[in-house]
Design an enzyme around this catalytic site. Sequence first.
Site, PDB file in Angstrom:
ATOM      1  N   GLU A 108      -6.975  28.046  32.526  1.00 32.33           N
ATOM      2  CA  GLU A 108      -7.177  26.591  32.444  1.00 32.33           C
ATOM      3  C   GLU A 108      -6.017  25.866  33.122  1.00 32.33           C
ATOM      4  O   GLU A 108      -6.209  24.870  33.829  1.00 32.33           O
ATOM      5  CB  GLU A 108      -7.300  26.143  30.968  1.00 32.33           C
ATOM      6  CG  GLU A 108      -8.556  26.630  30.259  1.00 32.33           C
ATOM      7  CD  GLU A 108      -8.604  28.146  30.037  1.00 32.33           C
ATOM      8  OE1 GLU A 108      -7.545  28.761  29.825  1.00 32.33           O
ATOM      9  OE2 GLU A 108      -9.704  28.724  30.105  1.00 32.33           O
ATOM     10  N   LEU A 154      10.818  30.966  28.538  1.00 31.25           N
ATOM     11  CA  LEU A 154      10.340  29.589  28.609  1.00 31.25           C
ATOM     12  C   LEU A 154       9.522  29.249  27.365  1.00 31.25           C
ATOM     13  O   LEU A 154       9.794  28.265  26.675  1.00 31.25           O
ATOM     14  CB  LEU A 154       9.471  29.419  29.880  1.00 31.25           C
ATOM     15  CG  LEU A 154       8.710  28.112  30.055  1.00 31.25           C
ATOM     16  CD1 LEU A 154       9.665  26.931  30.197  1.00 31.25           C
ATOM     17  CD2 LEU A 154       7.813  28.179  31.311  1.00 31.25           C
ATOM     18  N   GLY A 197       3.854  26.012  25.030  1.00 34.66           N
ATOM     19  CA  GLY A 197       3.133  27.106  25.687  1.00 34.66           C
ATOM     20  C   GLY A 197       2.653  26.605  27.028  1.00 34.66           C
ATOM     21  O   GLY A 197       3.417  26.546  27.991  1.00 34.66           O
ATOM     22  N   ASN A 209       5.999  25.679  20.165  1.00 37.35           N
ATOM     23  CA  ASN A 209       5.360  24.403  20.488  1.00 37.35           C
ATOM     24  C   ASN A 209       5.414  24.062  21.977  1.00 37.35           C
ATOM     25  O   ASN A 209       5.189  22.923  22.366  1.00 37.35           O
ATOM     26  CB  ASN A 209       6.012  23.271  19.671  1.00 37.35           C
ATOM     27  CG  ASN A 209       5.739  23.427  18.193  1.00 37.35           C
ATOM     28  OD1 ASN A 209       4.597  23.692  17.797  1.00 37.35           O
ATOM     29  ND2 ASN A 209       6.777  23.333  17.374  1.00 37.35           N
ATOM     30  N   GLY A 247     -21.159  54.154  25.769  1.00 37.30           N
ATOM     31  CA  GLY A 247     -20.385  54.515  24.574  1.00 37.30           C
ATOM     32  C   GLY A 247     -19.037  55.119  24.914  1.00 37.30           C
ATOM     33  O   GLY A 247     -18.033  54.870  24.216  1.00 37.30           O
ATOM     34  N   GLU A 274       1.787  33.782  32.233  1.00 41.64           N
ATOM     35  CA  GLU A 274       2.222  33.003  33.412  1.00 41.64           C
ATOM     36  C   GLU A 274       1.231  31.880  33.741  1.00 41.64           C
ATOM     37  O   GLU A 274       1.002  31.545  34.906  1.00 41.64           O
ATOM     38  CB  GLU A 274       2.492  33.928  34.605  1.00 41.64           C
ATOM     39  CG  GLU A 274       3.590  34.910  34.261  1.00 41.64           C
ATOM     40  CD  GLU A 274       4.574  35.197  35.355  1.00 41.64           C
ATOM     41  OE1 GLU A 274       4.550  34.500  36.382  1.00 41.64           O
ATOM     42  OE2 GLU A 274       5.389  36.108  35.155  1.00 41.64           O
TER      43      GLU A 274
HETATM   44  N1  CAA Z   1       7.215  23.156  41.937  1.00 41.52           N
HETATM   45  C1  CAA Z   1       8.097  22.122  41.996  1.00 41.52           C
HETATM   46  N2  CAA Z   1       8.003  21.013  41.229  1.00 41.52           N
HETATM   47  C2  CAA Z   1       6.975  20.959  40.368  1.00 41.52           C
HETATM   48  C3  CAA Z   1       6.008  21.989  40.251  1.00 41.52           C
HETATM   49  C4  CAA Z   1       6.153  23.117  41.094  1.00 41.52           C
HETATM   50  N3  CAA Z   1       5.292  24.127  41.070  1.00 41.52           N
HETATM   51  N4  CAA Z   1       5.124  21.660  39.299  1.00 41.52           N
HETATM   52  C5  CAA Z   1       5.504  20.453  38.843  1.00 41.52           C
HETATM   53  N5  CAA Z   1       6.626  20.039  39.478  1.00 41.52           N
HETATM   54  C6  CAA Z   1       7.319  18.766  39.290  1.00 41.52           C
HETATM   55  C7  CAA Z   1       6.386  17.600  39.595  1.00 41.52           C
HETATM   56  O1  CAA Z   1       6.393  17.276  40.968  1.00 41.52           O
HETATM   57  C8  CAA Z   1       6.979  16.501  38.775  1.00 41.52           C
HETATM   58  O2  CAA Z   1       8.109  15.989  39.449  1.00 41.52           O
HETATM   59  P1  CAA Z   1       8.462  14.384  39.425  1.00 41.52           P
HETATM   60  O3  CAA Z   1       8.754  14.080  37.984  1.00 41.52           O
HETATM   61  O4  CAA Z   1       9.651  14.298  40.325  1.00 41.52           O
HETATM   62  O5  CAA Z   1       7.227  13.716  39.925  1.00 41.52           O
HETATM   63  C9  CAA Z   1       7.493  17.230  37.529  1.00 41.52           C
HETATM   64  O6  CAA Z   1       7.682  18.592  37.937  1.00 41.52           O
HETATM   65  C10 CAA Z   1       6.503  17.187  36.401  1.00 41.52           C
HETATM   66  O7  CAA Z   1       5.273  17.685  36.860  1.00 41.52           O
HETATM   67  P2  CAA Z   1       3.926  17.501  36.024  1.00 41.52           P
HETATM   68  O8  CAA Z   1       3.783  16.070  35.615  1.00 41.52           O
HETATM   69  O9  CAA Z   1       2.807  18.134  36.795  1.00 41.52           O
HETATM   70  O10 CAA Z   1       4.279  18.374  34.711  1.00 41.52           O
HETATM   71  P3  CAA Z   1       3.467  18.617  33.405  1.00 41.52           P
HETATM   72  O11 CAA Z   1       4.388  18.472  32.275  1.00 41.52           O
HETATM   73  O12 CAA Z   1       2.191  17.858  33.425  1.00 41.52           O
HETATM   74  O13 CAA Z   1       3.130  20.198  33.455  1.00 41.52           O
HETATM   75  C11 CAA Z   1       2.070  22.235  34.127  1.00 41.52           C
HETATM   76  C12 CAA Z   1       2.654  20.857  34.527  1.00 41.52           C
HETATM   77  C13 CAA Z   1       1.544  22.771  35.448  1.00 41.52           C
HETATM   78  C14 CAA Z   1       0.930  22.149  33.137  1.00 41.52           C
HETATM   79  C15 CAA Z   1       3.202  23.108  33.573  1.00 41.52           C
HETATM   80  O14 CAA Z   1       3.581  22.688  32.289  1.00 41.52           O
HETATM   81  C16 CAA Z   1       2.791  24.581  33.510  1.00 41.52           C
HETATM   82  O15 CAA Z   1       2.849  25.277  34.520  1.00 41.52           O
HETATM   83  N6  CAA Z   1       2.405  25.068  32.334  1.00 41.52           N
HETATM   84  C17 CAA Z   1       2.133  26.490  32.151  1.00 41.52           C
HETATM   85  C18 CAA Z   1       3.380  27.187  31.714  1.00 41.52           C
HETATM   86  C19 CAA Z   1       3.294  28.654  31.952  1.00 41.52           C
HETATM   87  O16 CAA Z   1       2.785  29.126  32.969  1.00 41.52           O
HETATM   88  N7  CAA Z   1       3.859  29.395  31.028  1.00 41.52           N
HETATM   89  C20 CAA Z   1       3.954  30.800  31.191  1.00 41.52           C
HETATM   90  C21 CAA Z   1       5.165  31.276  30.464  1.00 41.52           C
HETATM   91  S1  CAA Z   1       6.149  32.379  31.357  1.00 41.52           S
HETATM   92  C22 CAA Z   1       5.390  33.846  31.225  1.00 41.52           C
HETATM   93  O17 CAA Z   1       4.285  34.014  30.786  1.00 41.52           O
HETATM   94  C23 CAA Z   1       6.189  34.939  31.791  1.00 41.52           C
HETATM   95  C24 CAA Z   1       5.997  36.200  31.151  1.00 41.52           C
HETATM   96  O18 CAA Z   1       6.845  36.625  30.406  1.00 41.52           O
HETATM   97  C25 CAA Z   1       4.798  37.055  31.510  1.00 41.52           C
END
Ligand code: CAA
Length: 385
Positions: free
Chosen positions: A369, A127, A133, A131, A342, A365
């Site tokens: 924040e 994912l 994260g 640009n 230490g 994940e």
């Molecule tokens: N389940 C289902 N639907 C969801 C949801 C969820 N958990 N979260 C959001 N949605 C839906 C919303 O309902 C919304 O739907 P509608 O358009 O129909 O209303 C849509 O998705 C958009 O939601 P938001 O407006 O809340 O989305 P956003 O763009 O503001 O972002 C966020 C939300 C929570 C900040 C998200 O971007 C996020 O989780 N960011 C963090 C990303 C992350 O965790 N990255 C980790 C990378 S993976 C990793 O680390 C794995 C590894 O290898 C260790």
Amino acid sequence: MDFALNDEQKLLKEVTREFAEKYIAPVAQESDDIQKLDETVMEKMKEMNYFGTCIPEEYGGAGLHNDTVSFCVVTEEIGRVDASWSVTTGVHCSVVAKPLYRFGTEDQKQQFLIDLAKGNKIGAFCLTEANAGSDAAGVQLKAEKDGDEWILNGSKIFATNGGIAETLLVVAATGEKGSRKELTIFIVDTDTHGYSVGVKEDKLGVRGSNTSELVFQDVRVPEDNILGKQGDGFKLAMQTLDFGRISIAAQCVGLGQAALEASIKYANERVQFGQPIGRFQGIQWMISNMACAIESGRLLTYKAAYLCDQGKEYGYTSSMEKLVASEAAMQAAHDAVQIHGGYGLMKAYPVERYFRDAKMGEIYEGTSEIQRLVIANHLLRKGIQ
Ligand code: CAA
């Protein structure tokens, strides 16, 4: 309300603890030093079916697909010994095998899931980009349709298991959806022409686990490899992370537990000013605070797992447990180093590694924040849960 594990879960905990202490613990420090997981342990993990924990037996898994509590038990026990291993199996199971099982077609399960569940192939969830994260919706890796194929161009960074994975779930931009990007998840076999592994990251913690950049140059993927439907990518990715965070939280609980156990042992053994340092109130308070925070993280983690198994909404609790468990592990590892003085700074004591590993839990994940943002969004939009 029952807080106890059932008999099978207790047995699984015992067996996994024994396995982790016998096979993983002796090579954990070396994995950290050389930034590579031990091949013999890898084979033994496959034999134990730890790569298929969340998958039904019919697809080569351990049959615990409706028992996320057991998945937490396994992940916690592995995390107690080596966070590098728990993030490797945790990511593989929770954000690759599990979504393939939940959202995949029967053909996709036959083609990809069985090998993943048996550990014949390792999986990575792709994912994050340079640009995109915390703002996961900002994915730029593009997929363009060409007949009954899609052509992927772009790159991913910080992919856990990236350099060792053979099956990828790749989130790609497939167009626009109103003011947002349309995202779609593709299942990509790493044998596909145009795919390559870029930089392997040299990390602060969980150094045994592989974290790599992945490059896609005109990678052709059949239409049949779309997970779910075109345009479902963002929601599926968010649902996938809801589950993945349970796994990271369980890992942090295990890591925090290890820091606590090491601190208790050291506080009882180390004599200064004529008495074991555990007799000093300053040390006792640190140990008490650690125990309380870890137990809070554990209760929330198993609650999220329980809600998931009951088919109830668990995204809110999953963000809460990941936040609490990762911060508890970080504080516990911090205090464990402090208690060791230490010696805590030296590689001869595992708390040095716990300290570095714990920081990862607050970042991957979804940072702390982002977890706070998800929790607040739930509360402000849906009210008290
Ligand atoms: N389940 C289902 N639907 C969801 C949801 C969820 N958990 N979260 C959001 N949605 C839906 C919303 O309902 C919304 O739907 P509608 O358009 O129909 O209303 C849509 O998705 C958009 O939601 P938001 O407006 O809340 O989305 P956003 O763009 O503001 O972002 C966020 C939300 C929570 C900040 C998200 O971007 C996020 O989780 N960011 C963090 C990303 C992350 O965790 N990255 C980790 C990378 S993976 C990793 O680390 C794995 C590894 O290898 C260790």
